[in-house]
Enzyme design. Structure first.
Site, PDB file in Angstrom:
ATOM      1  N   GLY A 180       0.867  -1.180   0.000  1.00  9.35           N
ATOM      2  CA  GLY A 180       0.000   0.000   0.000  1.00  9.35           C
ATOM      3  C   GLY A 180       0.897   1.221   0.000  1.00  9.35           C
ATOM      4  CB  SER A 228       6.022   8.317   4.203  1.00  4.26           C
ATOM      5  OG  SER A 228       5.122   7.346   4.642  1.00  4.26           O
ATOM      6  CG  ASP A 268      -4.087  10.796   9.500  1.00  6.41           C
ATOM      7  OD1 ASP A 268      -5.002  11.475   8.996  1.00  6.41           O
ATOM      8  OD2 ASP A 268      -3.188  10.265   8.822  1.00  6.41           O
ATOM      9  CE  LYS A 272      -5.564   9.117   6.226  1.00  7.24           C
ATOM     10  NZ  LYS A 272      -4.909  10.095   5.406  1.00  7.24           N
ATOM     11  CG  ASN A 282      -4.371   5.889   8.682  1.00  7.22           C
ATOM     12  OD1 ASN A 282      -3.686   5.411   7.780  1.00  7.22           O
ATOM     13  ND2 ASN A 282      -4.380   7.177   8.977  1.00  7.22           N
ATOM     14  CG  ASP A 322      -0.232   6.943   8.949  1.00 10.66           C
ATOM     15  OD1 ASP A 322       0.798   7.416   9.455  1.00 10.66           O
ATOM     16  OD2 ASP A 322      -0.778   7.439   7.945  1.00 10.66           O
ATOM     17  CB  THR A 325      -6.546  29.115  22.998  1.00  6.38           C
ATOM     18  OG1 THR A 325      -5.267  28.609  23.297  1.00  6.38           O
ATOM     19  CG2 THR A 325      -7.589  28.227  23.617  1.00  6.38           C
TER      20      THR A 325
HETATM   21  N1  LIG Z   1       1.306  -3.129   8.782  1.00  5.42           N
HETATM   22  C1  LIG Z   1       0.829  -3.083   7.536  1.00  5.42           C
HETATM   23  N2  LIG Z   1       0.497  -4.214   6.877  1.00  5.42           N
HETATM   24  C2  LIG Z   1       0.006  -4.177   5.611  1.00  5.42           C
HETATM   25  N3  LIG Z   1      -0.193  -3.030   4.928  1.00  5.42           N
HETATM   26  C3  LIG Z   1       0.107  -1.865   5.523  1.00  5.42           C
HETATM   27  C4  LIG Z   1       0.643  -1.823   6.848  1.00  5.42           C
HETATM   28  N4  LIG Z   1       0.844  -0.532   7.190  1.00  5.42           N
HETATM   29  C5  LIG Z   1       0.469   0.192   6.140  1.00  5.42           C
HETATM   30  N5  LIG Z   1       0.022  -0.595   5.122  1.00  5.42           N
HETATM   31  C6  LIG Z   1      -0.495  -0.156   3.807  1.00  5.42           C
HETATM   32  O1  LIG Z   1       0.249   0.969   3.369  1.00  5.42           O
HETATM   33  C7  LIG Z   1      -0.586   2.131   3.268  1.00  5.42           C
HETATM   34  C8  LIG Z   1       0.194   3.351   3.703  1.00  5.42           C
HETATM   35  O2  LIG Z   1       0.580   3.184   5.056  1.00  5.42           O
HETATM   36  P1  LIG Z   1       0.625   4.395   6.085  1.00  5.42           P
HETATM   37  O3  LIG Z   1      -0.755   4.985   6.182  1.00  5.42           O
HETATM   38  O4  LIG Z   1       1.254   3.960   7.346  1.00  5.42           O
HETATM   39  O5  LIG Z   1       1.599   5.368   5.297  1.00  5.42           O
HETATM   40  P2  LIG Z   1       1.662   6.942   5.215  1.00  5.42           P
HETATM   41  O6  LIG Z   1       2.708   7.249   4.198  1.00  5.42           O
HETATM   42  O7  LIG Z   1       1.860   7.512   6.564  1.00  5.42           O
HETATM   43  O8  LIG Z   1       0.218   7.257   4.649  1.00  5.42           O
HETATM   44  P3  LIG Z   1      -0.772   8.498   4.739  1.00  5.42           P
HETATM   45  O9  LIG Z   1      -0.763   9.037   3.347  1.00  5.42           O
HETATM   46  O10 LIG Z   1      -2.093   7.841   5.099  1.00  5.42           O
HETATM   47  O11 LIG Z   1      -0.285   9.436   5.788  1.00  5.42           O
HETATM   48  C9  LIG Z   1      -1.813   1.821   4.124  1.00  5.42           C
HETATM   49  O12 LIG Z   1      -2.962   2.520   3.706  1.00  5.42           O
HETATM   50  C10 LIG Z   1      -1.949   0.314   3.949  1.00  5.42           C
HETATM   51  O13 LIG Z   1      -2.641   0.032   2.745  1.00  5.42           O
END
Ligand SMILES: Nc1ncnc2c1ncn2[C@@H]1O[C@H](COP(=O)(O)OP(=O)(O)OP(=O)(O)O)[C@@H](O)[C@H]1O
Length: 369
Positions: free
Chosen positions: A29, A33, A148, A150, A153, A172, A188
């Protein structure tokens, strides 16, 4: 020494590839980041998810706060964190990165599973909510707000025919924040004054060496998490969000902001006639405009709706409505925008320093001093 240590956080400086085989091309996914990848522990053959973050203060805060909230049955577990220099294709130079090894969530995102459900009921929605609330309760008891919350997540441990039997975990922590109510007074909004007082009380308690009791104090960021939970429940029960713009919009419109601030949403008869009064009560308390009056996680965790005993077994219309992928993406986008707006300090509420006040009576008083 191989490891740099921060309170609650161990970051290994040895190379991740000594311990794990990383499948760099296997994306599970993608988020802002970059892709989350698959990796396999060499000595056990077990599979994990790997998140790569460019090393920064923000990234370290994400990992630190996420780790603090582990272990919990409804929070994605972190197993290892490495700080390695990594260069991806198309990058001119290598960059220092935090490589976060997490438990693998094989079931995808919550809403994708709801769409596949043949008989999605309020009872199931209550069971799902119970798991989400358990995760939030744990974070809030540690004075950490997720900020966050949503659907993207909320990940499922494994694929299943029936959502009733699946474990849901919160992922996340990119916007998580230690939330002990320290709100800078000039930013505030007037309506949060009580929490500033509460924060000051907590500060005094901490300075005197007394620990913050779990579940307290009430703070703005925690109340935002509860608002998000309210929106997620609303969507699960009917398939569309409580607040939406009249016409599709990439930006958060002033009218949308006004609706949220005024708590302007409805329970349209077509989808909501089959939903219990108790569920509506929960939503009303979570979408309460005034964050001070909004239901806290401690209050929610004891709400009888979560037991699902009185929830109707009727099949809800939400999975069918959510099958419209474009509409669902719009819903998720709008929710993410609303969260961003809530995280941004509202500078329009900035209090002017007394000296720069234009008020003639104040000027007269200041002169008289
Ligand atoms: N532990 C996990 N196991 C399997 N897939 C995961 C896991 N963690 C994240 N993913 C997949 O990767 C995607 C991105 O992960 P994450 O939300 O942690 O990244 P981010 O870059 O912080 O994203 P955001 O744009 O939501 O801030 C998730 O929506 C999910 O589909």
């Amino acid at each position: 020494m191989d490891e740099s240590v921060q309170p609650n956080m161990v970051i290994k400086s040895s190379s991740i590839v000594e311990d794990y085989e990383v499948l760099w091309r296997k994306s599970l996914g993608t988020g802002v980041s970059g892709p989350v990848r698959l990796c396999v522990k060499r000595n056990t053959g077990e599979k994990y998810a790997l998140k790569c973050l460019v090393d920064s203060k923000k990234a370290r805060t994400e990992v630190l706060l996420h780790q603090r909230c582990c272990p919990h049955p409804n929070i994605v577990q972190i197993y290892d964190v490495y700080c390695n220099s990594v260069q991806f294709p198309r990058e001119a130079v290598a960059r220092s990165r935090l490589l976060v090894v997490m438990e693998l969530m094989n079931g995808g995102e919550l809403f994708d599973q709801i769409i596949r459900e043949k008989h999605f009921t309020e009872k199931k929605a209550a069971a799902i909510t119970k798991q989400i609330v358990s995760a939030v309760c744990h974070c809030h008891s540690l004075n950490i707000a997720h900020r966050d919350l949503k659907p993207e997540n909320l990940l499922l441990k494994e694929k299943s025919e029936d959502l009733q039997n699946v474990t849901i975990k919160l992922a996340d922590f990119g916007f998580a924040k230690e939330d002990i109510g320290l709100v800078t007074p000039q930013f505030t909004p007037y309506y949060v004054a009580p929490q500033v007082l509460e924060a000051q009380k907590q500060q005094r308690l901490e300075r005197s060496g007394l620990k913050t009791p779990p579940g307290t104090p009430y703070t703005y960021d925690k109340s935002c998490d509860m608002w998000s939970v309210g929106v997620i429940i609303y969507i699960m029960l009917c398939g569309y969000p409580p607040f939406f713009p009249e016409t599709p919009s990439k930006q958060m419109t002033p009218n949308m902001k006004r609706k949220i601030m005024a708590g302007e949403y409805r329970f349209p008869e077509n989808e909501w006639s089959m939903v219990s009064g108790m569920a509506k009560d929960v939503i009303q308390r979570l979408l309460e405009v005034d964050p001070v009056k909004r239901m806290t996680v401690q209050e929610f965790i004891h709400h009888p709706w979560l037991l699902g005993e009185e929830a109707p077994e009727l099949a809800l219309l939400s999975p069918a409505i959510m099958q419209d992928k474009d509409a669902l993406n719009e819903v998720m986008h709008a929710h993410a925008q609303q969260l961003t707006a809530m995280r941004t300090p509202d500078t329009s509420f900035q209090l002017k320093p007394l000296k720069s006040a234009e008020n003639p009576i104040l000027k007269k008083r200041l002169k008289a001093r």
